[in-house]
Design a protein around this motif. Structure first.
Motif, PDB file in Angstrom:
ATOM      1  N   ALA A 170       0.944  -1.344   0.162  1.00 26.62           N
ATOM      2  CA  ALA A 170      -0.041  -0.052   0.060  1.00 26.62           C
ATOM      3  C   ALA A 170       0.918   1.236  -0.044  1.00 26.62           C
ATOM      4  N   LYS A 171       1.939   1.179   0.664  1.00 26.16           N
ATOM      5  CA  LYS A 171       2.946   2.369   0.902  1.00 26.16           C
ATOM      6  C   LYS A 171       3.423   2.600  -0.376  1.00 26.16           C
ATOM      7  N   ALA A 172       4.038   1.620  -1.062  1.00 28.51           N
ATOM      8  CA  ALA A 172       4.444   1.638  -2.530  1.00 28.51           C
ATOM      9  C   ALA A 172       3.519   2.144  -3.416  1.00 28.51           C
ATOM     10  N   GLY A 173       2.251   1.647  -3.185  1.00 31.28           N
ATOM     11  CA  GLY A 173       1.330   2.357  -4.078  1.00 31.28           C
ATOM     12  C   GLY A 173       0.982   3.739  -3.922  1.00 31.28           C
ATOM     13  N   LEU A 174       1.171   4.188  -2.674  1.00 26.96           N
ATOM     14  CA  LEU A 174       1.002   5.667  -2.647  1.00 26.96           C
ATOM     15  C   LEU A 174       2.104   6.516  -3.220  1.00 26.96           C
ATOM     16  N   LEU A 175       3.273   5.979  -3.246  1.00 25.66           N
ATOM     17  CA  LEU A 175       4.217   6.670  -4.001  1.00 25.66           C
ATOM     18  C   LEU A 175       3.948   7.114  -5.569  1.00 25.66           C
ATOM     19  N   GLN A 176       3.351   5.919  -6.092  1.00 22.84           N
ATOM     20  CA  GLN A 176       3.171   6.003  -7.532  1.00 22.84           C
ATOM     21  C   GLN A 176       1.758   6.904  -7.609  1.00 22.84           C
ATOM     22  N   LEU A 177       0.944   6.494  -6.884  1.00 18.96           N
ATOM     23  CA  LEU A 177      -0.264   7.690  -6.933  1.00 18.96           C
ATOM     24  C   LEU A 177       0.057   9.073  -6.762  1.00 18.96           C
ATOM     25  N   SER A 178       0.867   9.285  -5.978  1.00 17.02           N
ATOM     26  CA  SER A 178       1.441  10.695  -5.835  1.00 17.02           C
ATOM     27  C   SER A 178       1.917  11.095  -7.063  1.00 17.02           C
ATOM     28  N   ARG A 179       2.787  10.251  -7.509  1.00 15.56           N
ATOM     29  CA  ARG A 179       3.506  10.844  -8.924  1.00 15.56           C
ATOM     30  C   ARG A 179       2.324  11.013 -10.164  1.00 15.56           C
ATOM     31  N   TYR A 180       1.356  10.139 -10.185  1.00 15.80           N
ATOM     32  CA  TYR A 180       0.337   9.936 -11.149  1.00 15.80           C
ATOM     33  C   TYR A 180      -0.554  11.044 -11.022  1.00 15.80           C
ATOM     34  N   LEU A 181      -0.903  11.550  -9.846  1.00 15.42           N
ATOM     35  CA  LEU A 181      -1.827  12.812  -9.444  1.00 15.42           C
ATOM     36  C   LEU A 181      -1.028  14.130  -9.768  1.00 15.42           C
ATOM     37  N   ALA A 182       0.381  13.987  -9.520  1.00 16.83           N
ATOM     38  CA  ALA A 182       1.128  15.321  -9.662  1.00 16.83           C
ATOM     39  C   ALA A 182       0.956  15.817 -11.233  1.00 16.83           C
ATOM     40  N   GLY A 247       5.530  15.729  -7.488  1.00 16.85           N
ATOM     41  CA  GLY A 247       5.680  14.456  -7.869  1.00 16.85           C
ATOM     42  C   GLY A 247       6.861  13.934  -7.006  1.00 16.85           C
ATOM     43  N   GLN A 248       7.329  14.546  -5.890  1.00 17.18           N
ATOM     44  CA  GLN A 248       8.529  14.070  -5.473  1.00 17.18           C
ATOM     45  C   GLN A 248       8.335  13.335  -4.028  1.00 17.18           C
ATOM     46  N   ASN A 249       9.176  12.528  -3.650  1.00 15.37           N
ATOM     47  CA  ASN A 249       9.168  11.828  -2.270  1.00 15.37           C
ATOM     48  C   ASN A 249      10.350  12.178  -1.505  1.00 15.37           C
ATOM     49  N   ILE A 250       9.937  13.031  -0.469  1.00 17.10           N
ATOM     50  CA  ILE A 250      11.026  13.306   0.560  1.00 17.10           C
ATOM     51  C   ILE A 250      10.967  12.200   1.557  1.00 17.10           C
ATOM     52  N   VAL A 251      12.317  11.682   1.850  1.00 15.95           N
ATOM     53  CA  VAL A 251      12.693  10.626   2.709  1.00 15.95           C
ATOM     54  C   VAL A 251      13.234  11.029   3.812  1.00 15.95           C
ATOM     55  N   VAL A 252      12.429  10.652   4.828  1.00 13.50           N
ATOM     56  CA  VAL A 252      13.065  11.087   6.240  1.00 13.50           C
ATOM     57  C   VAL A 252      13.093   9.867   7.325  1.00 13.50           C
ATOM     58  N   ASP A 253      14.431   9.324   7.175  1.00 13.45           N
ATOM     59  CA  ASP A 253      14.604   8.123   7.582  1.00 13.45           C
ATOM     60  C   ASP A 253      15.895   7.563   8.077  1.00 13.45           C
TER      61      ASP A 253
END
Length: 259
Positions: A170-182, A247-253
């Motif tokens: 699900a979390k991987a899907g959220l990343l691609q959904l974000s790019r798609y919607l961006a 469309g970016q993913n900010i990684v806070v890890d």
């Protein structure tokens, strides 16, 4: 308050905004002047979390898995504020896990529904209000486990804390959904980004010192995250400081995914 990080003119909704991570994000937004709307199920938990604040956020009782509940919140927010400048999809619901080889279909699907479909539902239903903003933004809270597979050796002292496969999917899907919607919403000046937190153990999980030490050693910074570590990223993405970022993913890890 002045400057590109000023949120005093922003109306921002966050799901699960009183939880372990959500509470810190909500407080960070408030500190920068935002009008924050917490969408969640328990008003008592909301009141307890923010009772120390002189000017707390607003509460809208919302079940992210119930379309009628979401629609009700959209209507109430439209009546009171007329627009939405930011939507943060932080909440998720996850039915009890099971070993990957024994997880029933319905449990796997519940994970996708509670984390991925629920976020899409919120975006779809709030989009008319976001379109009324001059610089709307959507932020989906993903996870490092939407990017990389778990290091199962880390969980040897606490196997119950291992993230199940439907969570990662699900979390991987959220990343691609974000790019798609961006891409889809970019022409309307609506930005869609994601944040992927790393190890942010809850207070209950943090009681296991052996497990916490294993998590900390796995990061480049050799420590686990504090919920306040997410405030900078969430404030930046909600503010005009990130007006050309989508469309970016900010990684806070703490550097987990670079090792």
């Amino acid at each position: 308050m002045n400057g590109i990080f000023d949120l005093s003119e922003k109306v921002i909704a966050i799901t699960g905004g009183y939880g372990h991570l959500g509470g810190a994000m909500t407080e960070g937004l408030l500190q920068h002047g935002a009008t924050v709307l917490v969408l969640a199920r328990s008003e008592s938990k909301f009141e307890n979390r923010f009772k120390h604040l002189k000017k707390p956020p607003y509460f809208f009782e919302t079940d992210i898995n119930d379309l009628s509940s979401v629609k009700c919140s959209v209507e109430l927010i439209a009546q009171k504020f007329g627009r939405l400048d930011g939507l943060i999809n932080n909440a998720f619901s996850l039915e009890g896990g099971a070993p990957p080889a024994a997880m029933p279909d319905e449990i796997f699907l519940s994970g996708l529904t509670g984390s991925l479909l629920s976020a899409y539902r919120l975006i779809r239903e709030f989009l008319p209000l976001i379109r009324k903003s001059t610089n709307g933004t959507v932020i989906n809270i993903s996870s490092m486990y939407g990017m990389v597979a778990p290091d199962f050796s880390v969980y040897e002292s606490a196997p119950a804390n291992t993230n199940p496969p439907h969570y990662s999917a699900a979390k991987a899907g959220l990343l691609q959904l974000s790019r798609y919607l961006a891409s889809w919403l970019g022409g309307e000046n609506i930005r869609v980004n994601s944040i992927s937190p790393g190890p942010f153990p809850s207070p209950e999980v943090a009681k296991n010192n052996t497990f916490i030490e294993a998590l900390a050693k796995r990061t480049a910074l050799k420590r686990v995250g504090d919920p306040k570590d997410l405030q900078g990223a969430i404030i930046w993405l909600c503010s005009d400081a990130s007006s050309f970022v989508t469309g970016q993913n900010i990684v806070v890890d703490g550097g987990w995914t670079i090792i």
